[in-house]
Design an enzyme around this catalytic site. Structure first.
Site, PDB file in Angstrom:
ATOM      1  N   GLU A  44      -0.162 -24.330 -29.592  1.00 43.70           N
ATOM      2  CA  GLU A  44      -1.046 -25.274 -28.914  1.00 43.70           C
ATOM      3  C   GLU A  44      -2.413 -25.287 -29.592  1.00 43.70           C
ATOM      4  O   GLU A  44      -2.927 -24.245 -30.014  1.00 43.70           O
ATOM      5  CB  GLU A  44      -1.199 -24.849 -27.450  1.00 43.70           C
ATOM      6  N   LYS A 131      -0.743 -33.521 -23.163  1.00 44.17           N
ATOM      7  CA  LYS A 131      -0.661 -32.619 -22.018  1.00 44.17           C
ATOM      8  C   LYS A 131      -1.011 -33.376 -20.739  1.00 44.17           C
ATOM      9  O   LYS A 131      -2.080 -33.983 -20.625  1.00 44.17           O
ATOM     10  CB  LYS A 131      -1.618 -31.444 -22.237  1.00 44.17           C
ATOM     11  N   CYS A 165       1.985 -25.252 -23.047  1.00 44.75           N
ATOM     12  CA  CYS A 165       1.401 -24.160 -22.280  1.00 44.75           C
ATOM     13  C   CYS A 165       1.777 -24.269 -20.796  1.00 44.75           C
ATOM     14  O   CYS A 165       2.942 -24.309 -20.463  1.00 44.75           O
ATOM     15  CB  CYS A 165      -0.110 -24.114 -22.512  1.00 44.75           C
TER      16      CYS A 165
END
Length: 307
Positions: A44, A131, A165
């Site tokens: 990430e 995200k 994540c």
């Protein structure tokens, strides 16, 4: 389908910026080629950086000028998609013959997104995923993605998709991706904790898929010359923990801690039919008469001009 090699590249963003980070990635080209990996997953926020410990001058109800300066510097270190950095990564994918998944900080107007980019050896930049929900104070600096960037792609290794994540902790997102037929779950992260390893094994076991988690590795604040309040200056900021997991939750490679490296494993997606014999989370083990999920994949625009 025959067995293929997949990999997690554990590496950290350079404090010298995105150009130096790109050089770090390119330095692994020979190892990627030699490994024969058909798919390589990277961490990430690798290009653009994860500013762990930075507060961007923010207090509840007001922002300090130095925080705006910090954001401006962070913005300058982000990348455009597409842009010169994506061209370089596309060329790396083509030369090595490996599909690539990499976390970047993406610029769009004056907003930043934590994004995962997907590269194909033949077509280059193939897709991106923004995200959906930045975690905690990440929301100060990153915008939210929408349902239009939830890609699943065919690769030489198998059908890939995934989450970034702590998105991996969103059960409805996982269900949507399972329904898209993910065979190899890609999880770029900066979460180094033992509980993260548990989450990766759970997702593999729940989705009956292979999981590749790639985490950044960053030295201690003392080594970087940083003052991070509340953090042991001798403790690494991010200690890695990349791993590859099989569809019954068995660890195939890793976790790798405290160092850069290319972690590899041999997988065969034909194993997934056998793994799903007694548990197919969106198939025979689902109860659509009781539970259903609706996913809105439309791109959301603040302003639309109709001519």
């Amino acid at each position: 389908m025959t067995a293929t090699t997949v990999a997690a590249l554990q590496i950290g963003a350079s404090p010298e910026g995105k150009d130096a980070t790109l050089e770090r990635i390119l330095a692994f080209e020979a190892k990627i080629s030699a490994s024969g990996a058909a798919l390589v997953v990277m961490p990430e926020a690798l290009l653009g950086g994860y500013p762990k410990g930075e507060i961007f001058g923010t207090r509840l109800g007001y922002r300090l000028p130095e925080g705006r300066d910090a954001y401006a510097r962070y913005y300058q270190n982000a990348i455009d998609v597409p842009g010169p950095e994506t061209d370089t990564l596309a060329a790396l994918s083509q030369r090595t013959g490996a599909s690539l998944v990499i976390g970047v900080i993406e610029r769009a107007g004056s907003t930043l997104y934590c994004t995962a980019l997907y590269f194909d050896p033949a077509t280059g930049l193939a897709a991106k995923h923004r995200k959906l929900m930045p975690t905690g104070t990440e929301r100060l600096i990153w915008g939210q993605g929408d349902g239009s960037t939830l890609p699943v792609l065919e690769t030489a290794a198998g059908r890939i998709g995934g989450a970034i994540c702590w998105e991996n902790h969103m059960p409805l997102l996982r269900t949507a991706m399972y329904a898209k037929g993910v065979q190899i779950w890609c999880a770029p992260t900066v979460d180094e904790r033992d509980i993260w390893q548990c989450s990766m094994r759970h997702i593999a076991h729940e989705g009956r898929c292979f999981v590749i988690s790639a985490c950044q590795v960053q030295p201690s604040p003392a080594e970087l010359g940083l003052d991070v309040p509340g953090w042991d200056p001798q403790r690494p900021l991010i200690n890695g923990g990349s791993l590859i997991v099989g569809p019954l939750g068995d660890v195939l490679a890793g976790p790798l801690h405290g160092q850069t490296g290319l972690l590899t494993a041999s997988i065969d997606v034909d194993e997934l039919v056998r793994a799903r014999y007694d548990f197919d989370v969106v198939g025979h083990y689902a109860r659509p008469d009781v539970f259903t999920l609706e996913v809105d994949e439309r791109a959301r625009q603040t302003v639309r001009f109709i001519g």
